[in-house]
Write a protein that holds these residues in place. Structure first.
Motif, mmCIF file in Angstrom:
data_model
loop_
_atom_site.group_PDB
_atom_site.id
_atom_site.type_symbol
_atom_site.label_atom_id
_atom_site.label_comp_id
_atom_site.label_asym_id
_atom_site.label_seq_id
_atom_site.Cartn_x
_atom_site.Cartn_y
_atom_site.Cartn_z
ATOM 1 N N LEU A 109 1.083 -1.652 0.090
ATOM 2 C CA LEU A 109 -0.144 0.111 0.215
ATOM 3 C C LEU A 109 0.917 1.003 0.043
ATOM 4 O O LEU A 109 -0.083 2.197 -0.155
ATOM 5 N N GLY A 110 2.450 1.326 0.029
ATOM 6 C CA GLY A 110 3.132 2.157 0.185
ATOM 7 C C GLY A 110 2.714 3.206 1.584
ATOM 8 O O GLY A 110 2.624 4.143 1.025
ATOM 9 N N THR A 111 2.683 2.840 2.413
ATOM 10 C CA THR A 111 2.127 3.534 4.205
ATOM 11 C C THR A 111 2.328 3.322 5.063
ATOM 12 O O THR A 111 2.983 2.852 5.310
ATOM 13 N N VAL A 112 2.027 3.815 6.109
ATOM 14 C CA VAL A 112 2.442 3.178 7.370
ATOM 15 C C VAL A 112 1.330 3.585 7.827
ATOM 16 O O VAL A 112 -0.157 3.173 7.575
ATOM 17 N N VAL A 113 0.972 1.830 7.748
ATOM 18 C CA VAL A 113 0.209 0.987 9.302
ATOM 19 C C VAL A 113 0.454 1.134 10.242
ATOM 20 O O VAL A 113 1.888 0.566 10.664
ATOM 21 N N LYS A 114 -0.533 1.880 10.957
ATOM 22 C CA LYS A 114 -0.684 1.244 12.646
ATOM 23 C C LYS A 114 -1.267 0.717 13.556
ATOM 24 O O LYS A 114 -2.192 0.539 12.973
ATOM 25 N N ARG A 115 -0.819 0.221 14.304
ATOM 26 C CA ARG A 115 -1.100 -1.065 15.124
ATOM 27 C C ARG A 115 -1.881 -0.786 16.438
ATOM 28 O O ARG A 115 -1.494 0.352 17.265
ATOM 29 N N THR A 116 -3.452 -0.558 15.407
ATOM 30 C CA THR A 116 -4.541 0.505 16.991
ATOM 31 C C THR A 116 -4.849 -0.918 18.096
ATOM 32 O O THR A 116 -5.780 -1.653 17.193
ATOM 33 N N TYR A 117 -5.383 -0.506 18.927
ATOM 34 C CA TYR A 117 -5.957 -1.382 19.580
ATOM 35 C C TYR A 117 -7.762 -0.412 20.202
ATOM 36 O O TYR A 117 -6.751 0.460 21.137
ATOM 37 N N SER A 170 -9.795 3.566 20.337
ATOM 38 C CA SER A 170 -8.971 3.587 20.187
ATOM 39 C C SER A 170 -7.788 4.318 21.191
ATOM 40 O O SER A 170 -6.920 5.019 21.266
ATOM 41 N N VAL A 171 -7.853 3.272 22.806
ATOM 42 C CA VAL A 171 -6.661 3.452 23.681
ATOM 43 C C VAL A 171 -5.386 3.600 23.337
ATOM 44 O O VAL A 171 -4.346 4.013 24.083
ATOM 45 N N ALA A 172 -4.675 2.603 23.124
ATOM 46 C CA ALA A 172 -3.380 2.704 21.749
ATOM 47 C C ALA A 172 -2.808 2.214 21.120
ATOM 48 O O ALA A 172 -3.671 2.129 19.837
ATOM 49 N N THR A 173 -2.008 2.474 20.136
ATOM 50 C CA THR A 173 -1.106 2.661 18.531
ATOM 51 C C THR A 173 0.389 3.359 18.844
ATOM 52 O O THR A 173 0.915 3.682 19.892
ATOM 53 N N ALA A 174 0.788 3.333 17.706
ATOM 54 C CA ALA A 174 1.800 3.323 18.286
ATOM 55 C C ALA A 174 2.349 5.696 17.917
ATOM 56 O O ALA A 174 1.387 5.878 17.255
ATOM 57 N N PRO A 207 10.219 4.905 20.149
ATOM 58 C CA PRO A 207 11.145 4.517 19.364
ATOM 59 C C PRO A 207 11.178 3.012 17.993
ATOM 60 O O PRO A 207 11.815 2.638 17.760
ATOM 61 N N ASP A 208 10.173 2.837 18.209
ATOM 62 C CA ASP A 208 9.290 2.102 17.713
ATOM 63 C C ASP A 208 7.687 1.655 17.149
ATOM 64 O O ASP A 208 7.457 3.049 17.911
ATOM 65 N N ASP A 209 7.489 1.045 16.082
ATOM 66 C CA ASP A 209 5.936 1.146 15.936
ATOM 67 C C ASP A 209 4.927 0.258 16.235
ATOM 68 O O ASP A 209 3.916 -0.066 16.311
#
Length: 357
Positions: free
Chosen positions: A155-163, A170-174, A179-181
């Motif tokens: 997809l050529g994009t930033v992919v964030k893990r979100t919980y 959405s209480v947690a994400t990168a 220092p990391d994603d």
């Protein structure tokens, strides 16, 4: 609408006033009515705008229903807080989504991995058609390392893990500057693990913060799920390491107990999904008279992936033998809920039919 169908006059909500009643999917029990206030929704909208660094130049594509917390947050309150353009879909369709992304220059998408896997599998997909995407926020089951790597590249994009959840969106994400994603709690939200006796490393995730709902429509649900000091019991099995990195290991009721040994369905599914022929995997327990339960893997995979290949792969990856799926069922697509998440209740029902046949 008001009396006799006359519309009510719009007015500004007061802080703490009830603003939305949303229902959970019911994938692990009867749906529950979740109460959100003007404060919880407004706080979350302004917070996510900052965390994702969204601007008025962004455009969001939202396939989830607006009655789902993701649709309400990411297609109504968040665009209102920034503000930016929202593109809605009546129902999810990968080819229609590709047309909209290309035509509307969509830059931001939110959804479970099933949406993005379908995009990449479409015969009409090409990197050029999604070049406007700059950020994908993905949550739910199946946000594996393999998925993030493939989606980021194709997809050529930033992919964030979100919980998050209907109760605590959405209480947690990168986080910016981390220092990391890996997903971490979005301050001032607090996360902690209530470790059960069955596992010294993982336990139930508890959440406390300004975005957490005010409770449930039915008071007994609130009493069962919230502690006296305001912690929300998620029902999710998770770990949090010393650096604050959150990892979801599955639902507490998704633990498969085989001969007294606990198997995390999420751990097994993520490992199977790393196989180059497997595009998606969900693991559930099948009742067994001898062992109690055995692991069954439902996969969307290329020809040639079967039980023998699954066993070979799991052994090569170092998975304990008792955790290795003892049945593999190949599907054209995993059944999904309206939100796009795998319908685990449907899979359990199918697994139950198989075990009784």
């Amino acid at each position: 609408s008001g009396v006799a169908g006359r519309p009510e006059e719009l007015r500004e909500l007061r802080g703490g006033e009830l603003a939305a009643l949303l229902f959970t999917s019911g994938s692990s029990g009867a749906p529950k009515g979740v109460l959100h206030t003007s404060d919880t929704l407004a706080y979350k909208a302004t917070g996510m705008a900052a965390v994702h660094r969204l601007t008025p130049d962004d455009v969001v594509l939202m396939p989830a229903p607006l009655a789902h917390v993701s649709g309400l947050l990411n297609a109504v309150t968040l665009p209102g807080a920034v503000p930016f353009k929202t593109v809605l879909m009546r129902r999810w369709n990968a080819d229609a989504a590709l047309d909209l992304i290309e035509r509307e220059r969509v830059s931001f998408m939110v959804g479970p991995p099933t949406f993005f896997v379908a995009l990449m599998q479409s015969p009409n997909f090409s990197p050029a058609r999604v070049e406007s995407l700059r950020l994908v926020s993905s949550g739910g089951a199946g946000v594996s390392d393999a998925f993030v790597a493939e989606a980021s590249e194709r997809l050529g994009t930033v992919v964030k893990r979100t919980y998050g959840s209907t109760e605590a969106p959405s209480v947690a994400t990168a986080l910016p500057g981390a220092p990391d994603d890996a997903p971490r709690a979005i301050p001032p939200c607090e996360l902690r693990i209530d470790a059960p006796d069955t596992d010294e490393h993982a336990g139930e995730l508890l959440i406390r913060g300004p975005e957490v709902c005010a409770g449930y429509l039915d008071a007994p649900d609130t009493e069962r799920t919230f502690t006296r000091d305001g912690w929300y019991r998620t029902g999710d099995l998770a770990t949090i390491d010393a650096d604050g990195r959150l990892a979801i290991r599955g639902r507490l009721d998704d633990v498969i107990i085989r001969g007294g040994e606990n198997i995390s369905a999420t751990e097994v599914a993520e490992l199977v999904e790393r196989h180059p022929a497997v595009r998606q995997c969900a693991v559930v327990g099948i009742a067994d008279d001898l062992m109690g339960e055995r692991a069954c893997a439902f996969v969307v995979a290329d020809d040639g992936f079967d039980l023998a290949e699954c066993a070979r792969w799991c052994a090569a990856e170092g998975l304990a033998r008792f955790k290795t799926p003892e049945r593999v069922i190949v599907l054209d697509a995993l059944p999904v809920l309206a939100s796009g998440k795998p319908d685990r209740a449907a899979l359990r029902a199918r697994a139950a039919q198989i075990s009784s046949s």
